[in-house]
Design an enzyme around this catalytic site. Sequence first.
Site, PDB file in Angstrom:
ATOM      1  N   SER A 103      20.860 -15.278 -18.570  1.00 26.51           N
ATOM      2  CA  SER A 103      19.640 -14.467 -18.507  1.00 26.51           C
ATOM      3  C   SER A 103      19.220 -13.946 -19.884  1.00 26.51           C
ATOM      4  O   SER A 103      18.029 -13.835 -20.166  1.00 26.51           O
ATOM      5  CB  SER A 103      19.831 -13.298 -17.538  1.00 26.51           C
ATOM      6  OG  SER A 103      20.871 -12.454 -17.980  1.00 26.51           O
ATOM      7  N   ASP A 168      30.829 -11.892 -22.153  1.00 25.39           N
ATOM      8  CA  ASP A 168      31.763 -12.965 -21.780  1.00 25.39           C
ATOM      9  C   ASP A 168      31.635 -14.070 -22.823  1.00 25.39           C
ATOM     10  O   ASP A 168      30.536 -14.599 -23.034  1.00 25.39           O
ATOM     11  CB  ASP A 168      31.443 -13.537 -20.401  1.00 25.39           C
ATOM     12  CG  ASP A 168      31.720 -12.540 -19.282  1.00 25.39           C
ATOM     13  OD1 ASP A 168      32.294 -11.471 -19.573  1.00 25.39           O
ATOM     14  OD2 ASP A 168      31.356 -12.824 -18.130  1.00 25.39           O
TER      15      ASP A 168
END
Length: 642
Positions: A103, A168
């Site tokens: 995103s 991440d």
Amino acid sequence: MMPFPVTPQGPQQTLPPPKHYGISSPISLAAPKETDCILTQKLIETLKPFGVFEEEEELQRRILILEKLNNLVKEWIREISESKSLPQAVIENVGGKIFTFGSYRLGVHTKGADIDALCVAPRHVDRNDFFTSFYDKLKLHEEVKDLRAVEEAFVPVIKLCFDGIEIDILFARLALQTIPEDLDLRDDSLLKNLDIRCIRSLNGCRVTDEILHLVPNIDNFRLTLRAIKLWAKCHNIYSNILGFLGGVSWAMLVARTCQLYPNAVASTLVRKFFLVFSEWEWPNPVLLKEPEERNLNLPVWDPRVNPSDRYHLMPIITPAYPQQNSTYNVSVSTRMVMIEEFKQGLAITHEILLSKAEWSKLFEAPSFFQKYKHYIVLLASAPTEKQHLEWVGLVESKIRILVGSLEKNEFITLAHVNPQSFPAPKESPDKKEFRTMWVIGLVLKKPENSEVLSIDLTYDIQSFTDTVYRQAINSKMFEMDMKIAAMHLKRKELHQLLPNHVLEKKKTHLMEGVRLTALNDSSLALSVDSENSMSVPSPSGTVKTSPMTDSSPGRNSPAPALMAASVTNVQPTEISLQQANPCEISGDTLSESIPQTASQLVISPPPKPTVTRVVSSARLVNHSPRPSGSTAANIANTIVGV
């Protein structure tokens, strides 16, 4: 008459043909009208209170954090290069880079969202270096908190919080001596001679970059995607792991809509999104570009070659090689739920177009807990917070297996799992435990020529819990007192587990009336009335399971045997049968032809699974064999009768 055409002098007056996006011609090239622009501005104002737009200050903070992380990567790779005695000329230009995907890369992240990142390194830096020396370097950085490595994951990852932002980081080693700053990860030749884990790690960036290159107008795409993602979350259909769609799948559906209406603004694209996909002829796949073969011998989605691909119900194919189906978790029930939501979205956006409704109506959450008459509640519990976090993740990843098993029952029309989980009340106030629950709404078929239809779900529940326990034990994650419980509740009994603010939502149309009767202590069985005035006992049932603690496992099952607790009965109640009317969808009639995929990729639906446990009124049958062993003896051999 001139014998030859005259070529005009000066610059050419003929405009070049417009760039073609996607695998088919656009449906419409119409430019936006003033009303479309006004509706788009109203959409933006409606989205703002939901926190889908990040402030400029916060965005700059993210950019600064990524810059710091990128410098850390370059510094680390230089250190590794020096330790491996590479020539100084190579060390000075060795590079290394942090790429983003998901995103954030698409430009549709919300306030407080995490960042998906990829660390790209040259060939002399391996994965072990990433999980040792780079991990240690991060550990020493004062702005890094909550650092943890998940090396054994399907896509290995380092998770961390950098100055308050969750990140991440995946790792990929390319077969290059140096990593240039202008590296384009869409280049398929980069995949040569890479191990499968590096290819998986690269896939997120490659897919995201391809999507951005395949839409006609990135700003219109981003605003439309923000609206659709918010709508999907509000309507509880945003969850890849539970069989709905995840972020990349919603992005590809929006991108396909943009290709079909290349000049449309967001207000039009949102409405056309619902028009296209409420009428899409699934399981025809959604493709953003023609699949290409690169002769790298990597597995790609192709139902002509792979029989298992023919069973995918709602294929949405990633545009980067190797092409994959991002929606392989979709089931019969989740597809039914999503298509119904597409139709409802089309009706609402039509009202908005006619000024009969505001955009806020599109983002109103339907009341899941008023929609069905009967529910199955799954509860997962563990004694510590850390164990509970791992246990919940495993149980949630397997819920779609239970939904698939329920769908195979001839008398269950729909098994709708709510992607939102809820904290469950403790069994005892004094007991230290952490509990989470998920709720599955059920629609049952009306019985024919029978007063009561009994459907035994004990074996389905046990098979599901058996799978969860087996994986927990095999992965050495299982601890004592990690438990799963399955409970049936009627709509009016949900208040026993859920707070009023969750239940008190706008009522929607009710589904078919159903009843539950317990066949014996260890069964979870549902019944449906055939007459409106029938009164049948309707107890609540709970099936609790735990792995076998006896040292000798059952001979017939490699998985731990399961122990069933007794079913708790409540007073009989009367429920009248109410047949739901099909939803009347007002809105756009499909005057536009929706282009489907090329004919060679069209796949037919899989055959309906054979139901072997439903019997006629003339006979009774036993279940298929249960797990054996000392604790398996506690499970009664349930008889099913209709």
